[in-house]
Design a protein around this motif. Structure first.
Motif, PDB file in Angstrom:
ATOM      1  N   LYS A   1     -15.844  66.517   9.419  1.00  0.00           N
ATOM      2  CA  LYS A   1     -14.422  66.880   9.407  1.00  0.00           C
ATOM      3  C   LYS A   1     -13.622  66.024  10.387  1.00  0.00           C
ATOM      4  O   LYS A   1     -13.968  65.904  11.562  1.00  0.00           O
ATOM      5  N   ALA A   2     -12.516  65.455   9.909  1.00  0.00           N
ATOM      6  CA  ALA A   2     -11.664  64.611  10.738  1.00  0.00           C
ATOM      7  C   ALA A   2     -11.072  65.388  11.907  1.00  0.00           C
ATOM      8  O   ALA A   2     -10.904  64.837  12.997  1.00  0.00           O
ATOM      9  N   VAL A   3     -10.774  66.652  11.696  1.00  0.00           N
ATOM     10  CA  VAL A   3     -10.207  67.487  12.762  1.00  0.00           C
ATOM     11  C   VAL A   3     -11.177  67.571  13.934  1.00  0.00           C
ATOM     12  O   VAL A   3     -10.795  67.442  15.099  1.00  0.00           O
ATOM     13  N   LYS A   4     -12.457  67.743  13.643  1.00  0.00           N
ATOM     14  CA  LYS A   4     -13.468  67.833  14.702  1.00  0.00           C
ATOM     15  C   LYS A   4     -13.678  66.478  15.373  1.00  0.00           C
ATOM     16  O   LYS A   4     -13.844  66.404  16.593  1.00  0.00           O
ATOM     17  N   ARG A   5     -13.672  65.388  14.588  1.00  0.00           N
ATOM     18  CA  ARG A   5     -13.815  64.052  15.180  1.00  0.00           C
ATOM     19  C   ARG A   5     -12.666  63.755  16.132  1.00  0.00           C
ATOM     20  O   ARG A   5     -12.870  63.236  17.225  1.00  0.00           O
ATOM     21  N   ASN A   6     -11.455  64.111  15.727  1.00  0.00           N
ATOM     22  CA  ASN A   6     -10.294  63.887  16.585  1.00  0.00           C
ATOM     23  C   ASN A   6     -10.355  64.732  17.849  1.00  0.00           C
ATOM     24  O   ASN A   6      -9.990  64.267  18.927  1.00  0.00           O
ATOM     25  N   LEU A   7     -10.834  65.964  17.730  1.00  0.00           N
ATOM     26  CA  LEU A   7     -10.976  66.829  18.895  1.00  0.00           C
ATOM     27  C   LEU A   7     -11.962  66.229  19.895  1.00  0.00           C
ATOM     28  O   LEU A   7     -11.680  66.155  21.095  1.00  0.00           O
TER      29      LEU A   7
ATOM     30  N   ARG B   1     -10.385  63.133  21.554  1.00  0.00           N
ATOM     31  CA  ARG B   1      -9.399  63.516  22.571  1.00  0.00           C
ATOM     32  C   ARG B   1     -10.078  63.997  23.840  1.00  0.00           C
ATOM     33  O   ARG B   1      -9.656  63.665  24.951  1.00  0.00           O
TER      34      ARG B   1
ATOM     35  N   LYS C   1     -18.577  59.237  11.149  1.00  0.00           N
ATOM     36  CA  LYS C   1     -18.257  60.188  10.082  1.00  0.00           C
ATOM     37  C   LYS C   1     -19.527  60.809   9.501  1.00  0.00           C
ATOM     38  O   LYS C   1     -19.517  61.928   9.009  1.00  0.00           O
TER      39      LYS C   1
END
Length: 135
Positions: free
Chosen positions: A63-69, A72, A58
């Motif tokens: 941003k959580a959205v970017k970490r998740n991207l 994936r 982190k």
């Protein structure tokens, strides 16, 4: 042509808090431009040839959205390219646990991510060969 299914099952995910803590304390590690790779031989029940955990700090990616991207993309690239590692592990009849810690400050595109995962898998195979194992 390889007819084996390219899947990423629950048994291939590293979920045990005890095993994760042991890996951070006692695991072998090496660095690639994209990842800090922490690995060790699996001493417990063999569920699959390799169990993997992907971590995106982190502190680096806010941003959580970017970490998740990123997570994936890494998992998808691993799913598509893990067969070379699995063949090596099955030849020497061992299983390993792996933690991948992402090291970059920006979001790479999929081609960069896939190449980074291929490099990490090749390097891990070389490290296993260097430990006296035959792949």
């Amino acid at each position: 042509m390889n007819l084996s299914r390219q899947t990423f099952r629950k048994t291939e995910r590293l979920c045990s808090n005890r095993v994760i803590a042991e890996l951070f304390e006692k695991g072998n590690q090496f660095f690639t431009p994209y990842f800090r790779v922490i690995w060790d031989l699996n001493t417990g029940v063999r569920k699959s040839p390799a169990q993997i955990l992907v971590s995106i700090p982190k502190r680096e990616i806010k941003k959580a959205v970017k970490r998740n991207l990123i997570r994936r993309r890494i998992k998808e690239a691993y799913r598509k390219n893990k067969n070379q590692l699995y063949e090596c592990l099955e030849n020497i009849d061992i299983s390993i646990n792996i933690i991948l810690v992402f090291r970059k400050n920006d979001v790479p595109d999929y081609q960069e991510t896939e190449q980074a995962v291929k490099d990490f898998l090749a390097r891990l195979s070389e490290v296993l060969k260097g430990k006296g194992q035959k792949c």
